[in-house]
Design a protein around this motif. Sequence first.
Motif, PDB file in Angstrom:
ATOM      1  N   PHE A   1       0.823  -1.200   0.000  1.00  0.00           N
ATOM      2  CA  PHE A   1       0.000   0.000   0.000  1.00  0.00           C
ATOM      3  C   PHE A   1       0.863   1.258   0.000  1.00  0.00           C
ATOM      4  O   PHE A   1       0.635   2.175  -0.782  1.00  0.00           O
ATOM      5  CB  PHE A   1      -0.935   0.002   1.213  1.00  0.00           C
ATOM      6  N   VAL A   2       1.865   1.279   0.862  1.00  0.00           N
ATOM      7  CA  VAL A   2       2.721   2.457   0.965  1.00  0.00           C
ATOM      8  C   VAL A   2       3.506   2.667  -0.316  1.00  0.00           C
ATOM      9  O   VAL A   2       3.569   3.774  -0.842  1.00  0.00           O
ATOM     10  CB  VAL A   2       3.667   2.337   2.184  1.00  0.00           C
ATOM     11  N   SER A   3       4.097   1.597  -0.833  1.00  0.00           N
ATOM     12  CA  SER A   3       4.888   1.762  -2.054  1.00  0.00           C
ATOM     13  C   SER A   3       4.008   2.008  -3.268  1.00  0.00           C
ATOM     14  O   SER A   3       4.432   2.644  -4.223  1.00  0.00           O
ATOM     15  CB  SER A   3       5.808   0.568  -2.271  1.00  0.00           C
ATOM     16  N   ALA A   4       2.776   1.551  -3.243  1.00  0.00           N
ATOM     17  CA  ALA A   4       1.860   1.834  -4.356  1.00  0.00           C
ATOM     18  C   ALA A   4       1.573   3.322  -4.424  1.00  0.00           C
ATOM     19  O   ALA A   4       1.404   3.878  -5.512  1.00  0.00           O
ATOM     20  CB  ALA A   4       0.568   1.052  -4.175  1.00  0.00           C
ATOM     21  N   ASN A   5       1.515   3.956  -3.299  1.00  0.00           N
ATOM     22  CA  ASN A   5       1.282   5.389  -3.287  1.00  0.00           C
ATOM     23  C   ASN A   5       2.557   6.176  -3.565  1.00  0.00           C
ATOM     24  O   ASN A   5       2.496   7.312  -3.999  1.00  0.00           O
ATOM     25  CB  ASN A   5       0.698   5.821  -1.940  1.00  0.00           C
ATOM     26  N   ALA A   6       3.703   5.585  -3.314  1.00  0.00           N
ATOM     27  CA  ALA A   6       4.963   6.286  -3.485  1.00  0.00           C
ATOM     28  C   ALA A   6       5.509   6.169  -4.908  1.00  0.00           C
ATOM     29  O   ALA A   6       6.078   7.115  -5.424  1.00  0.00           O
ATOM     30  CB  ALA A   6       5.985   5.755  -2.495  1.00  0.00           C
ATOM     31  N   ALA A   7       5.359   5.019  -5.507  1.00  0.00           N
ATOM     32  CA  ALA A   7       5.929   4.796  -6.836  1.00  0.00           C
ATOM     33  C   ALA A   7       4.836   4.844  -7.892  1.00  0.00           C
ATOM     34  O   ALA A   7       3.796   4.237  -7.748  1.00  0.00           O
ATOM     35  CB  ALA A   7       6.624   3.437  -6.879  1.00  0.00           C
ATOM     36  N   THR A   8       5.099   5.568  -8.946  1.00  0.00           N
ATOM     37  CA  THR A   8       4.119   5.640 -10.016  1.00  0.00           C
ATOM     38  C   THR A   8       4.391   4.588 -11.082  1.00  0.00           C
ATOM     39  O   THR A   8       3.476   4.144 -11.744  1.00  0.00           O
ATOM     40  CB  THR A   8       4.126   7.042 -10.656  1.00  0.00           C
ATOM     41  N   ASP A   9       5.640   4.198 -11.249  1.00  0.00           N
ATOM     42  CA  ASP A   9       5.983   3.165 -12.214  1.00  0.00           C
ATOM     43  C   ASP A   9       5.627   1.798 -11.632  1.00  0.00           C
ATOM     44  O   ASP A   9       6.118   1.423 -10.569  1.00  0.00           O
ATOM     45  CB  ASP A   9       7.470   3.230 -12.536  1.00  0.00           C
ATOM     46  N   VAL A  10       4.768   1.072 -12.324  1.00  0.00           N
ATOM     47  CA  VAL A  10       4.274  -0.209 -11.824  1.00  0.00           C
ATOM     48  C   VAL A  10       5.408  -1.195 -11.592  1.00  0.00           C
ATOM     49  O   VAL A  10       5.449  -1.875 -10.570  1.00  0.00           O
ATOM     50  CB  VAL A  10       3.235  -0.805 -12.807  1.00  0.00           C
ATOM     51  N   CYS A  11       6.333  -1.267 -12.504  1.00  0.00           N
ATOM     52  CA  CYS A  11       7.428  -2.226 -12.382  1.00  0.00           C
ATOM     53  C   CYS A  11       8.363  -1.848 -11.236  1.00  0.00           C
ATOM     54  O   CYS A  11       8.842  -2.727 -10.516  1.00  0.00           O
ATOM     55  CB  CYS A  11       8.184  -2.323 -13.695  1.00  0.00           C
TER      56      CYS A  11
ATOM     57  N   SER B   1       5.533 -13.543  -4.937  1.00  0.00           N
ATOM     58  CA  SER B   1       4.698 -12.341  -5.028  1.00  0.00           C
ATOM     59  C   SER B   1       5.291 -11.351  -6.024  1.00  0.00           C
ATOM     60  O   SER B   1       4.570 -10.698  -6.777  1.00  0.00           O
ATOM     61  CB  SER B   1       4.567 -11.672  -3.660  1.00  0.00           C
ATOM     62  N   TYR B   2       6.602 -11.252  -6.014  1.00  0.00           N
ATOM     63  CA  TYR B   2       7.322 -10.373  -6.949  1.00  0.00           C
ATOM     64  C   TYR B   2       7.079 -10.806  -8.395  1.00  0.00           C
ATOM     65  O   TYR B   2       6.748  -9.983  -9.250  1.00  0.00           O
ATOM     66  CB  TYR B   2       8.806 -10.396  -6.613  1.00  0.00           C
TER      67      TYR B   2
ATOM     68  N   LEU C   1       5.184  -8.758 -11.378  1.00  0.00           N
ATOM     69  CA  LEU C   1       5.808  -8.489 -12.675  1.00  0.00           C
ATOM     70  C   LEU C   1       4.969  -9.028 -13.825  1.00  0.00           C
ATOM     71  O   LEU C   1       4.849  -8.378 -14.867  1.00  0.00           O
ATOM     72  CB  LEU C   1       7.205  -9.103 -12.737  1.00  0.00           C
ATOM     73  N   SER C   2       4.383 -10.199 -13.639  1.00  0.00           N
ATOM     74  CA  SER C   2       3.613 -10.788 -14.736  1.00  0.00           C
ATOM     75  C   SER C   2       2.312 -10.041 -14.967  1.00  0.00           C
ATOM     76  O   SER C   2       1.796 -10.015 -16.077  1.00  0.00           O
ATOM     77  CB  SER C   2       3.338 -12.267 -14.472  1.00  0.00           C
ATOM     78  N   TYR C   3       1.790  -9.393 -13.923  1.00  0.00           N
ATOM     79  CA  TYR C   3       0.565  -8.608 -14.085  1.00  0.00           C
ATOM     80  C   TYR C   3       0.872  -7.235 -14.679  1.00  0.00           C
ATOM     81  O   TYR C   3       0.143  -6.728 -15.524  1.00  0.00           O
ATOM     82  CB  TYR C   3      -0.148  -8.453 -12.736  1.00  0.00           C
ATOM     83  N   GLY C   4       1.964  -6.643 -14.237  1.00  0.00           N
ATOM     84  CA  GLY C   4       2.343  -5.323 -14.734  1.00  0.00           C
ATOM     85  C   GLY C   4       1.274  -4.301 -14.432  1.00  0.00           C
ATOM     86  O   GLY C   4       0.810  -4.186 -13.310  1.00  0.00           O
ATOM     87  N   ASP C   5       0.864  -3.574 -15.447  1.00  0.00           N
ATOM     88  CA  ASP C   5      -0.166  -2.556 -15.245  1.00  0.00           C
ATOM     89  C   ASP C   5      -1.550  -3.078 -15.605  1.00  0.00           C
ATOM     90  O   ASP C   5      -2.499  -2.317 -15.723  1.00  0.00           O
ATOM     91  CB  ASP C   5       0.161  -1.291 -16.028  1.00  0.00           C
TER      92      ASP C   5
ATOM     93  N   CYS D   1       5.646  -6.516 -16.890  1.00  0.00           N
ATOM     94  CA  CYS D   1       6.948  -5.868 -16.721  1.00  0.00           C
ATOM     95  C   CYS D   1       8.022  -6.751 -17.352  1.00  0.00           C
ATOM     96  O   CYS D   1       7.800  -7.946 -17.552  1.00  0.00           O
ATOM     97  CB  CYS D   1       7.268  -5.697 -15.238  1.00  0.00           C
ATOM     98  N   PRO D   2       9.174  -6.184 -17.642  1.00  0.00           N
ATOM     99  CA  PRO D   2      10.278  -7.020 -18.144  1.00  0.00           C
ATOM    100  C   PRO D   2      10.659  -8.072 -17.114  1.00  0.00           C
ATOM    101  O   PRO D   2      10.532  -7.848 -15.908  1.00  0.00           O
ATOM    102  CB  PRO D   2      11.426  -6.027 -18.336  1.00  0.00           C
ATOM    103  N   ALA D   3      11.118  -9.210 -17.577  1.00  0.00           N
ATOM    104  CA  ALA D   3      11.534 -10.303 -16.688  1.00  0.00           C
ATOM    105  C   ALA D   3      12.726  -9.871 -15.853  1.00  0.00           C
ATOM    106  O   ALA D   3      13.552  -9.097 -16.314  1.00  0.00           O
ATOM    107  CB  ALA D   3      11.891 -11.540 -17.509  1.00  0.00           C
ATOM    108  N   PRO D   4      12.799 -10.359 -14.596  1.00  0.00           N
ATOM    109  CA  PRO D   4      13.941 -10.014 -13.745  1.00  0.00           C
ATOM    110  C   PRO D   4      15.225 -10.600 -14.317  1.00  0.00           C
ATOM    111  O   PRO D   4      15.216 -11.654 -14.952  1.00  0.00           O
ATOM    112  CB  PRO D   4      13.601 -10.631 -12.393  1.00  0.00           C
ATOM    113  N   ARG D   5      16.324  -9.934 -14.065  1.00  0.00           N
ATOM    114  CA  ARG D   5      17.625 -10.391 -14.587  1.00  0.00           C
ATOM    115  C   ARG D   5      18.344 -11.208 -13.582  1.00  0.00           C
ATOM    116  O   ARG D   5      18.349 -11.100 -12.469  1.00  0.00           O
ATOM    117  CB  ARG D   5      18.486  -9.201 -14.964  1.00  0.00           C
TER     118      ARG D   5
END
Length: 73
Positions: A21-31, A55-56, A60-64, A69-73
């Motif tokens: 919840f907190v990071s959803a409000n802080a970050a605008t970029d979904v990824c 969960s991560y 990532l697979s849901y994205g926006d 989102c791009p796959a993790p490296r």
Amino acid sequence: MKAQGTSTVALAAFVFGMSMFVSANAATDVCKRCELNYESCLSSGGVDPAYCFSSYLGCLSYGDGQRPCPAPR
């Protein structure tokens, strides 16, 4: 012992939910939000790292909701 494990899982889920919840409000970029949630989950302690990672990956697979989102490296 089982009651203590259940309360630990409940607390971990609460902390993870609050961090989302907190990071959803802080970050605008979904990824970027997925990354922040993952880091917060790992740093909360008492949470299985496999749970944080699954969960991560789900985030990532849901994205926006339209593109992942791009796959993790």
